[in-house]
Design a protein around this motif. Structure first.
Motif, short mmCIF file in Angstrom:
data_model
loop_
_atom_site.label_atom_id
_atom_site.label_comp_id
_atom_site.label_asym_id
_atom_site.label_seq_id
_atom_site.Cartn_x
_atom_site.Cartn_y
_atom_site.Cartn_z
N ASN A 191 -9.48 4.00 82.46
CA ASN A 191 -9.82 5.43 82.47
C ASN A 191 -10.46 5.82 83.80
O ASN A 191 -10.40 6.96 84.23
N ALA A 192 -11.05 4.86 84.48
CA ALA A 192 -11.69 5.15 85.77
C ALA A 192 -10.96 4.48 86.93
O ALA A 192 -10.92 5.01 88.03
N GLN A 193 -10.42 3.27 86.68
CA GLN A 193 -9.72 2.53 87.73
C GLN A 193 -8.22 2.80 87.53
O GLN A 193 -7.52 2.02 86.90
N MET A 197 -5.74 -1.17 87.36
CA MET A 197 -5.89 -1.49 85.94
C MET A 197 -4.83 -0.80 85.09
O MET A 197 -4.60 -1.21 83.95
N VAL A 198 -4.19 0.20 85.66
CA VAL A 198 -3.03 0.79 84.97
C VAL A 198 -1.86 -0.20 85.03
O VAL A 198 -1.13 -0.39 84.05
N VAL A 199 -1.72 -0.86 86.16
CA VAL A 199 -0.69 -1.93 86.26
C VAL A 199 -0.98 -3.01 85.23
O VAL A 199 -0.08 -3.51 84.55
N TRP A 200 -2.26 -3.36 85.08
CA TRP A 200 -2.64 -4.35 84.04
C TRP A 200 -2.20 -3.87 82.65
O TRP A 200 -1.58 -4.59 81.89
N ASP A 201 -2.56 -2.61 82.33
CA ASP A 201 -2.22 -2.07 80.99
C ASP A 201 -0.70 -2.09 80.77
O ASP A 201 -0.23 -2.41 79.67
N ARG A 202 0.05 -1.74 81.81
CA ARG A 202 1.51 -1.73 81.68
C ARG A 202 2.03 -3.14 81.47
O ARG A 202 2.93 -3.38 80.65
N LEU A 219 -9.19 -2.49 74.79
CA LEU A 219 -10.53 -1.90 74.81
C LEU A 219 -10.94 -1.63 76.25
O LEU A 219 -10.59 -2.40 77.17
N LEU A 220 -11.68 -0.58 76.44
CA LEU A 220 -12.33 -0.36 77.72
C LEU A 220 -13.54 -1.29 77.79
O LEU A 220 -14.15 -1.60 76.75
#
Ligand code: NAD
Ligand code: IPM
Ligand code: MN
Length: 354
Positions: A191-193, A197-202, A219-220
């Motif tokens: 949500n902030a990075q 960290m979006v690449v991580w989530d994907r 989880l955040l």
């Protein structure tokens, strides 16, 4: 008889003391399981720095390369800057040998009192898989205007899709192997990075899709910290970035009694290079030299090393003996409420091997 060439780096502070007990136990278990260890000690760490201006020699990585595994105590000296010492030994080894998995169990063992109210043995039983070669620890950045009032430090976190997918895949495979809750929790702060960290989530979503038998949760990290305290029972395998995994594993250690019990392995799952086993804790300057450090984290890390080397029975024996000493409660160091000395705990584990 299988013979393992192990390089030992005791390092600094209590690292020296706890590795002594770890070697004691490894030699004792080797005698009982028809295996042999050849330990090669490298006098690297802060004393080496005081004498030579560096933590380990320039060709250290080439020296370490042929060994089956590395057994490390801890690094860090109150008179030296941590970013110099840790970037001079621990972190370059993790990177050079592509030890991209840092595996850290947090288990509430029988005989240990959690600071969390009403927790029974094994209510907390999780493994944190920490990405170990990139993320926030990528060592990319620099200073500008150092020593001027406007000095600047830039630190770049690096998240590669490849780096995320491989460590997340390891976490899913581990959840299958454990056959406990068949569950993986991913921890980020996307949500902030909003890039790395979006690449991580994907990557997490893509890997999860390949494991329909494993339940997942994202989880955040702030909420994850809260849940580690509020309801740690919900975790089975937790996978997170380098920095978040670092922080969560100190938290995981203390909710299961003590950082003196927290084992750790820096693993190259592809076995191209030696993996490195070390307690989660540091050199603990506040208790160094007093003979009261808990050696069980180092001993249990030695057990993880045995398992990695394919000696499952010997690994089980080390774990069983360590847990027996904890459950008995007679020979515990002060961090676990006892009065025993470091060496007495090592002796007790050897005795419990039978
Ligand atoms: P630390 O883990 O060394 O100590 C934190 C606290 O836990 C201290 O109160 C210490 O006495 C206690 N503790 C740690 N291990 C213990 C044990 N086995 N038995 C009983 N009590 C134990 O963390 P820190 O104080 O933040 O760091 C000290 C130094 O170690 C710093 O230089 C830091 O950079 C370094 N460090 C190195 C590693 C490593 O080599 N892998 C890990 C963490 C910290
Ligand atoms: C650990 C330590 C190290 C890390 C430090 C000393 C660089 O805290 O192994 O947990 O953050 O990886
Ligand atoms: Mn740490």
């Amino acid at each position: 008889m299988p013979t393992f060439d192990i390089v030992v780096i005791r390092g600094d502070g209590i690292g020296v003391e706890v590795i002594e007990e770890g070697i004691k136990v490894l030699n004792a278990v080797a005698r009982r399981h028809d295996i042999a260890f050849k330990f090669s000690e490298m006098p690297w760490g802060s004393d080496h720095y005081f004498k030579n201006g560096r933590m380990m020699p320039a060709d250290a990585i080439a020296t370490l390369r042929p060994f089956h595994a590395i057994y490390l105590g801890a690094v860090g000296h109150p008179k030296l800057q941590d970013h110099v010492t840790l970037n001079g030994l621990l972190l370059p080894i993790r990177r050079a040998f592509d030890q991209y998995v840092c595996e850290r169990p947090s288990v509430l063992y029988p005989g240990v009192t959690s600071p969390l109210r009403d927790k029974k043995p094994y209510d907390i039983d999780m493994v944190v898989i920490r990405e170990n070669t990139e993320g926030e620890y990528a060592n990319v950045g620099g200073f500008q205007y150092l020593d001027f009032p406007q000095e600047i430090g830039v630190q770049t976190a690096v998240f590669t899709r490849h780096g995320c997918e491989r460590v997340i895949t390891y976490a899913f495979e581990l959840a299958r192997k454990r056959r406990k809750k068949l569950h993986v929790t991913s921890v980020t702060k996307s949500n902030a990075q909003g890039y790395g960290m979006v690449v991580w989530d994907r990557a997490f979503q893509a890997v999860a899709a390949r494991y329909p038998d494993i339940k997942t949760r994202s989880l955040l990290v702030d909420a994850a910290c809260m849940e580690f305290v509020r309801r740690p029972e919900m975790f089975d395998v937790v996978v997170g970035s380098n920095l978040f995994g670092d922080i969560l594993t100190d938290l995981g250690a203390i909710i299961t009694g003590s950082i003196g019990l927290a084992a750790s392995g820096n693993i190259d799952p592809e076995r191209r290079f030696p993996s490195m086993f070390e307690p989660t804790h540091g050199s603990a300057p506040d208790i160094a030299g007093k003979g009261i450090a808990n050696p069980l984290a180092a001993i249990l890390s030695g057990g993880m090393m045995l398992r990695h080397l394919g000696e499952g029975k010997a690994a089980d024996a080390v774990e069983k003996a360590s847990l027996a000493v904890v459950a008995e409660g007679k020979t515990l160091t002060p961090d676990l409420g006892g009065k025993a000395r470091t060496s007495q705990v090592g002796d007790a584990v050897v005795a419990a091997l039978g």
